[in-house]
Design a protein around this motif. Structure first.
Motif, mmCIF file in Angstrom:
data_model
loop_
_atom_site.group_PDB
_atom_site.id
_atom_site.type_symbol
_atom_site.label_atom_id
_atom_site.label_comp_id
_atom_site.label_asym_id
_atom_site.label_seq_id
_atom_site.Cartn_x
_atom_site.Cartn_y
_atom_site.Cartn_z
ATOM 1 N N ASP A 75 2.032 4.376 8.656
ATOM 2 C CA ASP A 75 2.392 5.440 9.599
ATOM 3 C C ASP A 75 2.257 6.784 8.895
ATOM 4 O OD1 ASP A 75 3.436 7.103 11.462
ATOM 5 O OD2 ASP A 75 5.456 6.265 11.432
ATOM 6 N N LEU A 76 1.188 7.511 9.217
ATOM 7 C CA LEU A 76 0.887 8.753 8.505
ATOM 8 C C LEU A 76 1.901 9.852 8.803
ATOM 9 C CD1 LEU A 76 -2.990 8.817 8.952
ATOM 10 C CD2 LEU A 76 -1.664 7.939 7.031
ATOM 11 N N LEU A 77 2.687 9.664 9.866
ATOM 12 C CA LEU A 77 3.678 10.691 10.199
ATOM 13 C C LEU A 77 5.062 10.358 9.654
ATOM 14 C CD1 LEU A 77 2.626 11.649 13.811
ATOM 15 C CD2 LEU A 77 2.673 13.140 11.827
ATOM 16 N N ALA A 78 5.152 9.227 8.979
ATOM 17 C CA ALA A 78 6.450 8.853 8.422
ATOM 18 C C ALA A 78 6.734 9.723 7.211
ATOM 19 C CB ALA A 78 6.430 7.390 8.006
ATOM 20 N N GLU A 79 7.987 9.979 6.977
ATOM 21 C CA GLU A 79 8.333 10.679 5.755
ATOM 22 C C GLU A 79 9.717 10.258 5.306
ATOM 23 O OE1 GLU A 79 9.355 14.828 6.015
ATOM 24 O OE2 GLU A 79 8.611 14.842 8.063
ATOM 25 N N GLU A 80 9.985 10.546 4.047
ATOM 26 C CA GLU A 80 11.233 10.032 3.478
ATOM 27 C C GLU A 80 12.463 10.722 4.061
ATOM 28 O OE1 GLU A 80 9.607 12.837 0.310
ATOM 29 O OE2 GLU A 80 9.062 12.014 2.247
ATOM 30 N N HIS B 79 -10.023 11.382 1.945
ATOM 31 C CA HIS B 79 -9.371 12.695 1.920
ATOM 32 C C HIS B 79 -7.910 12.549 1.508
ATOM 33 C CE1 HIS B 79 -8.740 10.903 5.841
ATOM 34 N NE2 HIS B 79 -7.632 11.597 5.945
ATOM 35 N N ARG B 80 -7.427 11.290 1.451
ATOM 36 C CA ARG B 80 -6.081 11.020 0.959
ATOM 37 C C ARG B 80 -6.187 10.248 -0.352
ATOM 38 N NH1 ARG B 80 -1.909 11.135 4.679
ATOM 39 N NH2 ARG B 80 -2.589 11.805 6.736
ATOM 40 N N MET C 172 5.100 6.808 0.561
ATOM 41 C CA MET C 172 5.683 5.833 1.468
ATOM 42 C C MET C 172 5.089 4.484 1.122
ATOM 43 S SD MET C 172 7.511 7.748 3.508
ATOM 44 C CE MET C 172 7.935 6.520 4.739
ATOM 45 N N LEU D 174 0.865 -1.170 0.000
ATOM 46 C CA LEU D 174 0.000 0.000 0.000
ATOM 47 C C LEU D 174 0.906 1.224 0.000
ATOM 48 C CD1 LEU D 174 -2.799 1.334 0.310
ATOM 49 C CD2 LEU D 174 -2.574 1.048 2.774
ATOM 50 N N ALA E 277 -8.085 -4.707 8.643
ATOM 51 C CA ALA E 277 -8.790 -3.671 7.891
ATOM 52 C C ALA E 277 -8.083 -2.341 8.106
ATOM 53 C CB ALA E 277 -10.239 -3.588 8.361
ATOM 54 N N ILE E 278 -7.539 -1.793 7.036
ATOM 55 C CA ILE E 278 -6.762 -0.555 7.142
ATOM 56 C C ILE E 278 -7.641 0.631 6.742
ATOM 57 C CG2 ILE E 278 -4.737 0.674 6.264
ATOM 58 C CD1 ILE E 278 -3.601 -2.145 5.566
ATOM 59 N N PRO E 279 -7.736 1.649 7.611
ATOM 60 C CA PRO E 279 -8.525 2.831 7.228
ATOM 61 C C PRO E 279 -7.836 3.551 6.068
ATOM 62 C CG PRO E 279 -7.970 2.836 9.586
ATOM 63 C CD PRO E 279 -7.146 1.776 8.938
ATOM 64 N N TRP F 204 -4.580 6.906 -2.466
ATOM 65 C CA TRP F 204 -3.919 5.645 -2.142
ATOM 66 C C TRP F 204 -3.637 4.839 -3.405
ATOM 67 C CZ3 TRP F 204 -3.275 5.017 3.173
ATOM 68 C CH2 TRP F 204 -4.089 5.825 3.994
ATOM 69 N N GLN G 288 -7.982 6.657 14.189
ATOM 70 C CA GLN G 288 -7.738 5.253 13.813
ATOM 71 C C GLN G 288 -7.520 4.391 15.039
ATOM 72 O OE1 GLN G 288 -4.213 4.749 11.426
ATOM 73 N NE2 GLN G 288 -5.137 5.646 9.618
ATOM 74 N N TYR H 198 1.179 5.405 0.114
ATOM 75 C CA TYR H 198 0.403 6.550 0.608
ATOM 76 C C TYR H 198 1.366 7.702 0.828
ATOM 77 C CZ TYR H 198 2.522 5.553 5.100
ATOM 78 O OH TYR H 198 3.434 5.364 6.108
ATOM 79 N N ARG H 199 0.805 8.887 0.998
ATOM 80 C CA ARG H 199 1.652 10.029 1.300
ATOM 81 C C ARG H 199 1.697 10.220 2.809
ATOM 82 N NH1 ARG H 199 3.071 12.668 -3.344
ATOM 83 N NH2 ARG H 199 1.236 12.004 -4.488
ATOM 84 N N GLY H 200 2.889 10.202 3.394
ATOM 85 C CA GLY H 200 3.054 10.465 4.827
ATOM 86 C C GLY H 200 3.075 11.961 5.030
ATOM 87 N N SER H 201 3.910 12.437 5.937
ATOM 88 C CA SER H 201 3.927 13.881 6.136
ATOM 89 C C SER H 201 4.963 14.550 5.228
ATOM 90 C CB SER H 201 4.178 14.211 7.604
ATOM 91 O OG SER H 201 5.351 13.579 8.032
ATOM 92 N N GLY H 202 5.723 13.760 4.482
ATOM 93 C CA GLY H 202 6.671 14.355 3.544
ATOM 94 C C GLY H 202 6.046 14.493 2.167
ATOM 95 N N ARG H 203 6.881 14.780 1.164
ATOM 96 C CA ARG H 203 6.359 14.990 -0.180
ATOM 97 C C ARG H 203 6.185 13.691 -0.946
ATOM 98 N NH1 ARG H 203 6.644 19.719 -2.748
ATOM 99 N NH2 ARG H 203 7.299 18.695 -4.667
ATOM 100 N N GLY H 204 7.123 12.776 -0.750
ATOM 101 C CA GLY H 204 7.117 11.542 -1.530
ATOM 102 C C GLY H 204 6.142 10.516 -0.981
ATOM 103 N N TYR I 150 -0.899 -0.409 10.628
ATOM 104 C CA TYR I 150 -1.416 0.633 9.746
ATOM 105 C C TYR I 150 -0.279 1.466 9.171
ATOM 106 C CZ TYR I 150 -5.600 -0.596 12.303
ATOM 107 O OH TYR I 150 -6.614 -1.300 12.866
#
Lengths: 250, 482
Positions: free
Chosen positions: B172-177, A185-186, A170, A160, A179-181, A188, B66, A162-168, B170
């Motif tokens: 990790d929504l706070l992960a970043e490169e 709003h994102r 993950m 899977l 079951a993954i939410p 995937w 979550q 997805y965009r984390g908190s960076g630009r690229g 799940y």
């Protein structure tokens, strides 16, 4: 809507049926088959016939590289891939080959974009094996602002992106049955793995189930008698490597 | 989102008074709008920003949204309902009545008093066990600090605010490169500073900071405002707590400084190990850490600084898997009617179990019944017997290679042996119990509930029942008819 996503069936009827039965049990209301119906496995005609039937019942069926190659195989090729393609070609009748050849490369269903390989160049069969290729596919598909999810196969692995908190993007390797939410709003992108020829060390068949209403995505692994299919591959005279691969899931 | 109006209805909830207005979210008391009684008081947490704005605090709300739905147990607020993130983001959960650890610590520092050592140990162990229960659910909290620890009732500690947490199931929504530090500067672990997320030992570090705070009233690394200040903890050792508080026992300093080790693998391998030491002060293995009274010298820090400069991100394995590799193994050793053969086979089984689990900790336990001691014969008095049994346990363990394992010895006093063993296993988060299959001359039988059968049936973990290796001459004989 609960959408079952199967890919890379590879002429493996018991694996295909096991995934369908599992998805039905989970309450799947729609079905999408993301290409590579044939190739490698011993049941090309059965799988094609079953897919045609499902298509008539409303399933989305896409074309993969094997469905293209096995219709026009290199009949003189000597690699085991060419030999397998030639064998598959011989099993299929004209109508079945025609049906495979006319399958679309992509489809869109609500906010879901479906493709065998990548959305940016579906006919080039690029493997989504890292964040870069995933990003190109996701960017291309989401040019249509309504698209939130991109699903593909081809790599025989469940991931899977997805965009984390960076630009690229993950990459996340899911655990089966969780079951993954995946909130809308994102955006995937997921590769659903292979039903008919898993390659990540676990011989169980792969598929994924998207519950669009609840925005939950579950990657599943379904056990079936892969040993029996391996025996059929050997009996059919197909390259031994294909049978070994099925037994080890590699 | 705009503030909600008191008395309004939202998705079946009646909005009550606003009880907290923070920078990131507002919290309202709520009840069911249809008048139905709630099983416990409830609050609604509503983020200030809309989902999709992408800022860190809204992602934090998304993560909490979550996790609260899947985490369970007494150490997290009970979940009631969640609003759709895209449409109307909110969370309804249990309203916790009590005091935060922050307020509790402040009540002492405000009065210029030190917190009694027993209270630090007791509360510290409770916090560690609460954190362990998260780790068992594959979740690292990663933002533990006194404001996020709620003391609800004497025996219940609840952890709050999962906005920076990481659940291995799940994405990790706070992960970043390009990894950067995410956390609260005073409590964040060194590896978090360089962007590592998902190591349960980061939480052990944060508990260490809280223990340091409870013990001394000060923060071990202050509250750094810059990245350079944050990175200090990668190589710098804090001032030893005993230098700030002379009456602090060595064992507590040992525990605190072990939690605060810059390198994660020098800390307690799991929060359960930490809780174990806090509950058994007399069994804490004292090292140099216990005795230092001054910080490390320049050269030591320089060496560490050089090593820290090369520290970088590497992914961590699943939290639950990591702590499963460092289990607490308890072996129940009988002290009555135990033949040498029984003790020998028990030791063999223990050695085998420990051999496959490097980093496991061993608790050697025996149970003394009230009737075992005599009130008239001083050589059989309770304390004398206690001491003798403890010596027996140590002697029994001498045949084990304990170089890589921390071991401790305990004599429990109870009338009901099975009960005592079970309670001990539960209280100390024991992962594996090893005991003999036969006790007091009784072989394991189908219908008689012997001590091992009782333990095996109700234990909270795996139980290995050890059978004696039969002498060779008996092997040829027929089995007795059942």
């Amino acid at each position: 809507m609960k959408l079952a996503l199967l890919s890379d069936l590879h002429a493996n009827m018991p694996a295909f049926e096991a995934c369908l039965a599992h998805a039905r049990e989970q309450g799947a209301s729609r079905l999408a088959i993301l290409g590579d119906l044939v190739g490698y496995g011993p049941h090309p005609t059965e799988v094609v016939e079953r897919c045609r039937e499902l298509e008539q019942q409303g399933a989305i069926v896409l074309r993969g590289n094997h469905d293209t190659l096995d219709v026009n195989p290199v009949l003189t090729g000597s690699s085991w891939a060419d030999m397998t393609a030639a064998w598959t070609h011989k099993q299929l009748d004209g109508a079945q080959r025609e049906w495979l050849a006319q399958l679309p490369l992509t489809a869109v269903l609500d906010s879901v974009f479906l493709v065998h390989a990548t959305a940016d160049a579906p006919e080039r069969w690029v493997y989504v094996q890292d964040e870069m290729t995933a990003a190109r596919s996701l960017d291309a598909a989401t040019r249509d602002a309504a698209v939130r999810y991109v699903f593909g196969g081809h790599v025989h692995q469940q991931s899977l992106f997805y965009r984390g908190s960076g630009r690229g993007l993950m990459r996340f390797v899911p655990r089966a049955g969780v079951a993954i939410p995946v909130g809308p709003h994102r955006r995937w992108l997921a590769t659903v793995g292979s039903a008919g020829q898993p390659r990540d060390g676990d011989p169980r068949a792969n598929y994924a189930l998207l519950d669009l209403g609840a925005a939950l995505l579950t990657f599943h692994r379904v056990a079936y008698d892969h040993g029996a299919v391996a025996r059929e591959i050997r009996a059919a005279g197909l390259p031994l490597v294909l049978a070994n691969r099925l037994e080890a899931g590699e | 989102m705009k503030p909600l109006v008191e008395g309004a209805e939202l998705d079946g909830f009646r909005i009550g008074a606003r009880i907290h207005a923070g920078a990131m979210a507002q919290i309202y008391a709520v009840t069911f709008a249809d008048g139905r009684a709630a099983p416990f008081p409830m609050v609604m947490k509503v983020p200030r920003m809309a989902v999709g704005e992408g800022s860190e605090n809204i992602v934090g709300f998304e993560i909490e949204h979550q996790l609260l739905q899947v985490l369970h147990g007494p150490h997290v607020p009970r979940f009631v309902a969640a609003g759709d993130l895209g449409r109307l983001p909110y969370l309804v959960m249990e309203r916790l009545e009590g005091q935060t650890l922050e307020a509790w610590i402040a009540s002492y520092t405000g009065a210029r008093k030190f917190i009694p050592v027993e209270d630090i140990a007791r509360l510290g162990a409770q916090i560690a066990l609460a954190v362990h229960s998260l780790h068992q659910q594959n979740t690292c909290h990663l933002d533990l600090k006194p404001a996020n620890v709620m003391l609800v009732e004497p025996e219940r500690v609840v952890l709050l605010d999962f906005g920076l947490s990481c659940h291995a199931d799940y994405p990790d929504l706070l992960a970043e490169e390009f990894r950067k530090a995410v956390g609260s500067p005073a409590w964040i672990a060194p590896e978090q500073v360089v962007g590592v997320r998902g190591d349960p030992r980061s939480d052990v570090f944060a508990i260490g900071v809280m223990l340091y705070e409870m013990a001394t009233g000060e923060l071990p690394f202050g509250e750094p405002q810059t990245t350079g200040g944050l990175r200090q903890r990668l190589w710098m050792e804090p001032r030893p707590p005993r230098a700030r508080r002379a009456d602090l026992p060595e064992w507590l300093q040992e525990i605190i400084l072990r939690c605060l080790e810059p390198q994660a693998d020098r800390r307690y391998p799991s929060a359960a190990h930490l809780a174990f030491d806090l509950r058994n002060p007399d069994q804490v293995r004292l090292t140099e850490r216990a005795r230092v009274t001054r910080g490390q010298g320049f050269w030591v820090h320089l060496k560490r600084w050089v090593r820290a400069a090369g520290l970088q991100y590497h992914p961590s394995p699943l939290a639950a898997q990591q702590i499963a590799q460092v289990p607490i193994v308890m072996v129940a050793v009988p002290h009555q009617e135990a033949s040498d053969l029984t003790l020998y086979t028990l030791r063999q089984a223990t050695a085998r179990s420990l051999g496959t689990r490097p980093g496991a900790r061993l608790a050697v336990v025996t149970v003394m019944k009230p009737g075992d001691a005599s009130s008239t014969d001083s050589s059989r008095s309770e304390t004398a017997l206690h001491r003798r049994l403890l010596a027996n346990l140590r002697q029994w363990a001498q045949g084990l290679d304990l170089a890589d394992h921390q071991a401790s010895f305990h004599v429990l006093e109870a009338g009901d042996v099975a009960q005592a063993l079970l309670r001990y296993a539960e209280g100390n988060q024991v992962d594996l119990i090893i005991m003999g299959a036969a006790t007091h001359g009784l072989q394991a039988q189908r219908f008689v509930a012997t001590v091992p059968i009782k333990v095996a049936m109700s234990a909270p973990c795996t139980v290995i029942l050890v059978k004696q290796t039969l002498p060779f001459e008996q092997l040829g004989q027929a089995e007795p008819a059942a």
